[in-house]
Design an enzyme around this catalytic site. Structure first.
Site, PDB file in Angstrom:
ATOM      1  N   HIS A 181       5.858  -8.811  -3.697  1.00  8.05           N
ATOM      2  CA  HIS A 181       4.493  -9.237  -3.322  1.00  8.05           C
ATOM      3  C   HIS A 181       4.290 -10.728  -3.596  1.00  8.05           C
ATOM      4  O   HIS A 181       3.709 -11.091  -4.623  1.00  8.05           O
ATOM      5  CB  HIS A 181       3.465  -8.444  -4.127  1.00  8.05           C
ATOM      6  CG  HIS A 181       3.395  -7.006  -3.741  1.00  8.05           C
ATOM      7  ND1 HIS A 181       2.510  -6.526  -2.815  1.00  8.05           N
ATOM      8  CD2 HIS A 181       4.120  -5.948  -4.162  1.00  8.05           C
ATOM      9  CE1 HIS A 181       2.680  -5.225  -2.677  1.00  8.05           C
ATOM     10  NE2 HIS A 181       3.652  -4.849  -3.489  1.00  8.05           N
TER      11      HIS A 181
ATOM     12  N   ARG B 226      12.579   3.994  -0.025  1.00  4.11           N
ATOM     13  CA  ARG B 226      11.244   3.918  -0.654  1.00  4.11           C
ATOM     14  C   ARG B 226      11.346   4.148  -2.156  1.00  4.11           C
ATOM     15  O   ARG B 226      12.170   4.914  -2.617  1.00  4.11           O
ATOM     16  CB  ARG B 226      10.312   4.965  -0.036  1.00  4.11           C
ATOM     17  CG  ARG B 226       9.982   4.693   1.409  1.00  4.11           C
ATOM     18  CD  ARG B 226       9.006   5.719   1.936  1.00  4.11           C
ATOM     19  NE  ARG B 226       7.749   5.672   1.221  1.00  4.11           N
ATOM     20  CZ  ARG B 226       6.851   6.653   1.224  1.00  4.11           C
ATOM     21  NH1 ARG B 226       7.085   7.752   1.899  1.00  4.11           N
ATOM     22  NH2 ARG B 226       5.729   6.536   0.548  1.00  4.11           N
TER      23      ARG B 226
ATOM     24  N   GLY C 152       0.861  -1.182   0.000  1.00  2.00           N
ATOM     25  CA  GLY C 152       0.000   0.000   0.000  1.00  2.00           C
ATOM     26  C   GLY C 152       0.892   1.225   0.000  1.00  2.00           C
ATOM     27  O   GLY C 152       1.946   1.216  -0.628  1.00  2.00           O
ATOM     28  N   GLU C 153       0.491   2.223   0.726  1.00  4.08           N
ATOM     29  CA  GLU C 153       1.309   3.433   0.848  1.00  4.08           C
ATOM     30  C   GLU C 153       1.738   3.524   2.310  1.00  4.08           C
ATOM     31  O   GLU C 153       0.896   3.720   3.194  1.00  4.08           O
ATOM     32  CB  GLU C 153       0.478   4.649   0.411  1.00  4.08           C
ATOM     33  CG  GLU C 153       1.305   5.807  -0.064  1.00  4.08           C
ATOM     34  CD  GLU C 153       2.214   5.441  -1.238  1.00  4.08           C
ATOM     35  OE1 GLU C 153       1.737   4.773  -2.177  1.00  4.08           O
ATOM     36  OE2 GLU C 153       3.405   5.789  -1.203  1.00  4.08           O
TER      37      GLU C 153
ATOM     38  N   ILE D 107       5.999  -3.767  -7.040  1.00  4.43           N
ATOM     39  CA  ILE D 107       5.093  -2.664  -7.367  1.00  4.43           C
ATOM     40  C   ILE D 107       5.585  -1.423  -6.620  1.00  4.43           C
ATOM     41  O   ILE D 107       5.371  -1.298  -5.417  1.00  4.43           O
ATOM     42  CB  ILE D 107       3.630  -2.983  -6.969  1.00  4.43           C
ATOM     43  CG1 ILE D 107       3.193  -4.309  -7.604  1.00  4.43           C
ATOM     44  CG2 ILE D 107       2.701  -1.845  -7.375  1.00  4.43           C
ATOM     45  CD1 ILE D 107       1.819  -4.780  -7.163  1.00  4.43           C
ATOM     46  N   ARG D 108       6.239  -0.560  -7.308  1.00  2.00           N
ATOM     47  CA  ARG D 108       6.854   0.624  -6.679  1.00  2.00           C
ATOM     48  C   ARG D 108       7.545   0.226  -5.382  1.00  2.00           C
ATOM     49  O   ARG D 108       7.392   0.854  -4.340  1.00  2.00           O
ATOM     50  CB  ARG D 108       5.807   1.734  -6.450  1.00  2.00           C
ATOM     51  CG  ARG D 108       5.264   2.315  -7.764  1.00  2.00           C
ATOM     52  CD  ARG D 108       4.197   3.366  -7.570  1.00  2.00           C
ATOM     53  NE  ARG D 108       3.040   2.830  -6.878  1.00  2.00           N
ATOM     54  CZ  ARG D 108       2.699   3.132  -5.630  1.00  2.00           C
ATOM     55  NH1 ARG D 108       3.401   4.003  -4.956  1.00  2.00           N
ATOM     56  NH2 ARG D 108       1.642   2.588  -5.082  1.00  2.00           N
TER      57      ARG D 108
ATOM     58  N   CYS E 299       6.419  -5.143   1.012  1.00  2.00           N
ATOM     59  CA  CYS E 299       6.527  -3.849   0.335  1.00  2.00           C
ATOM     60  C   CYS E 299       6.323  -2.683   1.317  1.00  2.00           C
ATOM     61  O   CYS E 299       7.212  -2.430   2.123  1.00  2.00           O
ATOM     62  CB  CYS E 299       5.555  -3.818  -0.834  1.00  2.00           C
ATOM     63  SG  CYS E 299       6.110  -2.693  -2.104  1.00  2.00           S
TER      64      CYS E 299
ATOM     65  N   GLU F 259       2.166 -12.635  -2.409  1.00  2.00           N
ATOM     66  CA  GLU F 259       0.718 -12.946  -2.410  1.00  2.00           C
ATOM     67  C   GLU F 259       0.109 -12.771  -3.798  1.00  2.00           C
ATOM     68  O   GLU F 259      -1.016 -13.215  -4.033  1.00  2.00           O
ATOM     69  CB  GLU F 259      -0.011 -12.081  -1.373  1.00  2.00           C
ATOM     70  CG  GLU F 259      -0.237 -10.618  -1.730  1.00  2.00           C
ATOM     71  CD  GLU F 259       1.017  -9.739  -1.628  1.00  2.00           C
ATOM     72  OE1 GLU F 259       2.112 -10.268  -1.344  1.00  2.00           O
ATOM     73  OE2 GLU F 259       0.888  -8.528  -1.859  1.00  2.00           O
TER      74      GLU F 259
HETATM   75  N1  GLN Z   1       5.811   2.892  -2.725  1.00  2.00           N
HETATM   76  C1  GLN Z   1       5.075   2.496  -1.567  1.00  2.00           C
HETATM   77  C2  GLN Z   1       5.625   3.202  -0.314  1.00  2.00           C
HETATM   78  O1  GLN Z   1       6.655   3.807  -0.367  1.00  2.00           O
HETATM   79  C3  GLN Z   1       5.120   0.981  -1.387  1.00  2.00           C
HETATM   80  C4  GLN Z   1       4.473   0.299  -2.573  1.00  2.00           C
HETATM   81  C5  GLN Z   1       3.812  -1.004  -2.276  1.00  2.00           C
HETATM   82  O2  GLN Z   1       3.543  -1.378  -1.136  1.00  2.00           O
HETATM   83  N2  GLN Z   1       3.470  -1.730  -3.326  1.00  2.00           N
HETATM   84  O3  GLN Z   1       5.003   3.182   0.695  1.00  2.00           O
END
Ligand code: GLN
Length: 202
Positions: free
Chosen positions: A169, A105, A46-47, A133-134, A78, A171
């Site tokens: 990830h 990050r 997530g973020e 993912i990022r 992540c 999952e």
């Molecule tokens: N870029 C997000 C962060 O810095 C993490 C991305 C993710 O959990 N897929 O929080």
């Protein structure tokens, strides 16, 4: 075995499905009370900034630290790995500080940062499928931390005792290796076993 999954954003349902397929009970965690009775906790992606704010507002920040210190197992993926790191950069932010590592990050950049790679792991003979993912990059780990997988020379799956973190990830794949490892570390006794009484001698 009951595994709590922080369920405020991200792909918490995918974690729940994978853990249930492996035989665990799961519960969505949004409050301190939800965490009661859990043997393990998953912090999904997530973020991390949003998640951190939520944890602080709900009193979960302290509750999760206490959970870890009472030998509750935690698996962060992540953003969850970012929350677990002792030191967060790019930009720097607070965290739960449960794993002695420095994490960057959006380490692969923000745009072309979503991809699938395969990298070596100590968990299986094959390479491990890693969906980024990022994702963050683990820049530095303390000697006490075990590196279980790598991509491009950087750790992507790390563990210390009952705390496990992945920058990818698992999952979102069909490979349950990492989740199975998490369940194993719980059943192999992250919680100290009560001492059995000494046999009585006559
Ligand atoms: N870029 C997000 C962060 O810095 C993490 C991305 C993710 O959990 N897929 O929080």
């Amino acid at each position: 075995m009951k595994i709590g999954i922080l369920a405020i954003q991200g792909d918490f349902q995918a974690h729940a499905e994978m853990l249930r397929e492996l035989g665990a009970d799961t519960v969505e965690v949004r409050t301190v009370a939800d965490l009661q009775g859990c043997d393990g906790l998953v912090l999904p992606g997530g973020e991390s900034t949003t998640q951190l704010q939520f944890l602080e507002e709900e009193g979960l920040y302290q509750a999760i630290r206490k959970f870890a210190h009472n030998d509750g197992a935690i698996f962060g993926t992540c953003a969850g790995a970012i929350l677990l790191a002792n030191k967060v950069e790019n930009p720097s932010q607070d965290s739960l500080k449960l794993l002695d590592m420095t994490i960057l990050r959006n380490g692969y950049g923000r745009q072309l940062a979503t991809d699938v790679f395969f990298g070596p792991t100590t968990l299986i003979k094959d390479t491990l499928e890693m969906v980024f993912i990022r994702g963050p990059i683990i820049e530095k780990v303390a000697p006490s931390i075990t590196v279980l997988a790598k991509y491009n020379g950087k750790p992507t799956l790390v563990q210390k005792g009952h705390i496990l973190a992945a920058t990818f990830h698992p999952e979102l794949t069909h490979d349950p290796t990492v989740h199975q490892h998490f369940l194993n570390l719980i059943s192999n006794g992250s919680k100290p076993k009560p001492k059995s009484p000494k046999p009585r001698t006559k």
